[in-house]
Design an enzyme around this catalytic site. Structure first.
Site, PDB file in Angstrom:
ATOM      1  CB  THR A  29      58.785  30.624  67.065  1.00 15.60           C
ATOM      2  OG1 THR A  29      58.395  29.311  67.478  1.00 15.60           O
ATOM      3  CG2 THR A  29      60.266  30.825  67.369  1.00 15.60           C
ATOM      4  CD  GLN A 103      65.454  26.822  77.489  1.00 19.75           C
ATOM      5  OE1 GLN A 103      64.636  26.111  76.929  1.00 19.75           O
ATOM      6  NE2 GLN A 103      66.746  26.749  77.227  1.00 19.75           N
ATOM      7  CG  HIS A 121      67.765  32.339  79.665  1.00 15.31           C
ATOM      8  ND1 HIS A 121      67.484  31.598  78.532  1.00 15.31           N
ATOM      9  CD2 HIS A 121      68.681  31.609  80.354  1.00 15.31           C
ATOM     10  CE1 HIS A 121      68.189  30.478  78.543  1.00 15.31           C
ATOM     11  NE2 HIS A 121      68.920  30.461  79.638  1.00 15.31           N
ATOM     12  CB  CYS A 154      69.224  54.632  87.620  1.00 17.37           C
ATOM     13  SG  CYS A 154      68.088  54.457  89.023  1.00 17.37           S
TER      14      CYS A 154
END
Length: 253
Positions: A29, A103, A121, A154
């Site tokens: 952030t 994360q 993640h 792809c």
């Protein structure tokens, strides 16, 4: 945050054999990237179910249409590493950070200079093929979606491409999770930075480190679920604390 507290925490890092760090949304952030779960977070504007793996499998066209909108809201015209990212890279370069778990999915740690962060993640700056598992940079694929290729496929095998992130309903990648858990068990000092420490299993990593005797250093604007167990609990801006901490560690080497 006092100068003495910084010096004391820096001494613990400097004297530790193994130092690990976990970073959460509060590190991103500061680069202007919105978080997800706060009162003004992304999930107040979007329905998380639209980004569930079930939806991706059942409606890849709709998923990718919404994904592009989400990406543009998250990353806008661009974003750069901030002083917190750079401080962690400095610690690693100086030999005082042995492993970094994040994360976040923005890839900013690599851009700041951390060589191989454990991305539990995934990484939103990549896409992965659901057929041959080939990974590639996401920006050209995003542009193809904007130009009408929905869903993108792809170029090697023709199967649908997927953001290389953990969607709702998916398990965390086992190799990365096991690496993160192993690092937390081995750490003598553990930095938990910019994370509320409420989302599992990431929240368990610093808890494991502390239970195994590591010095726990938390840097977060708000109290966390582990604040009462922390040896140092800096409730301040990560872009202020981490550069001061890194400087104190390196200068005292």
């Amino acid at each position: 945050m006092t100068r003495q507290e910084i010096a004391d925490a820096a001494a613990e890092i400097r004297e530790a054999d193994t130092v690990a760090a976990l970073t959460g949304a509060g590190v991103s952030t500061a680069s202007g990237i919105p978080d997800f779960r706060s009162e003004d977070g992304i999930w107040t504007e979007y329905d998380p179910n639209d980004f569930h793996v079930r939806r991706f499998r059942a409606d890849p066209e709709g998923f990718w249409t919404d994904r592009i909108e989400l990406v543009e809201d998250l990353f806008g015209e661009g974003f750069e590493p901030n002083a917190a990212h750079e401080a962690l890279a400095d610690l690693e370069a100086a030999g005082h950070l042995d492993g970094l778990v994040t994360q976040n999915v923005d890839g900013l740690h690599q851009r700041a200079g951390n060589e191989d962060p454990i991305e539990i993640h995934g990484n939103g700056q990549r896409v992965a093929c659901t057929g041959c598992n080939r990974r590639q940079d996401a920006d050209p694929v995003f542009e193809r979606v904007r130009e009408g290729e929905v869903p993108p496929t792809c170029e090697q095998c023709g199967e649908v491409l997927k953001p290389d992130v953990v969607l709702f309903g998916e398990e965390l990648p086992q190799h990365e999770l096991l690496s993160a858990q192993s690092l937390s068990k081995d750490a003598d000092a553990y930095l938990a930075v910019g994370s509320s420490l409420t989302v599992e299993p990431a929240a368990s990593l610093p808890r494991t480190a502390a239970s195994n005797g590591a010095t726990l250093i938390i840097v977060n604007l708000d109290p966390t679920d582990l604040s009462d167990r922390a040896d140092f609990d800096f409730r301040a801006d990560v872009t202020e604390v981490l550069p001061a901490l890194a400087e104190a560690v390196v200068d005292g080497t």
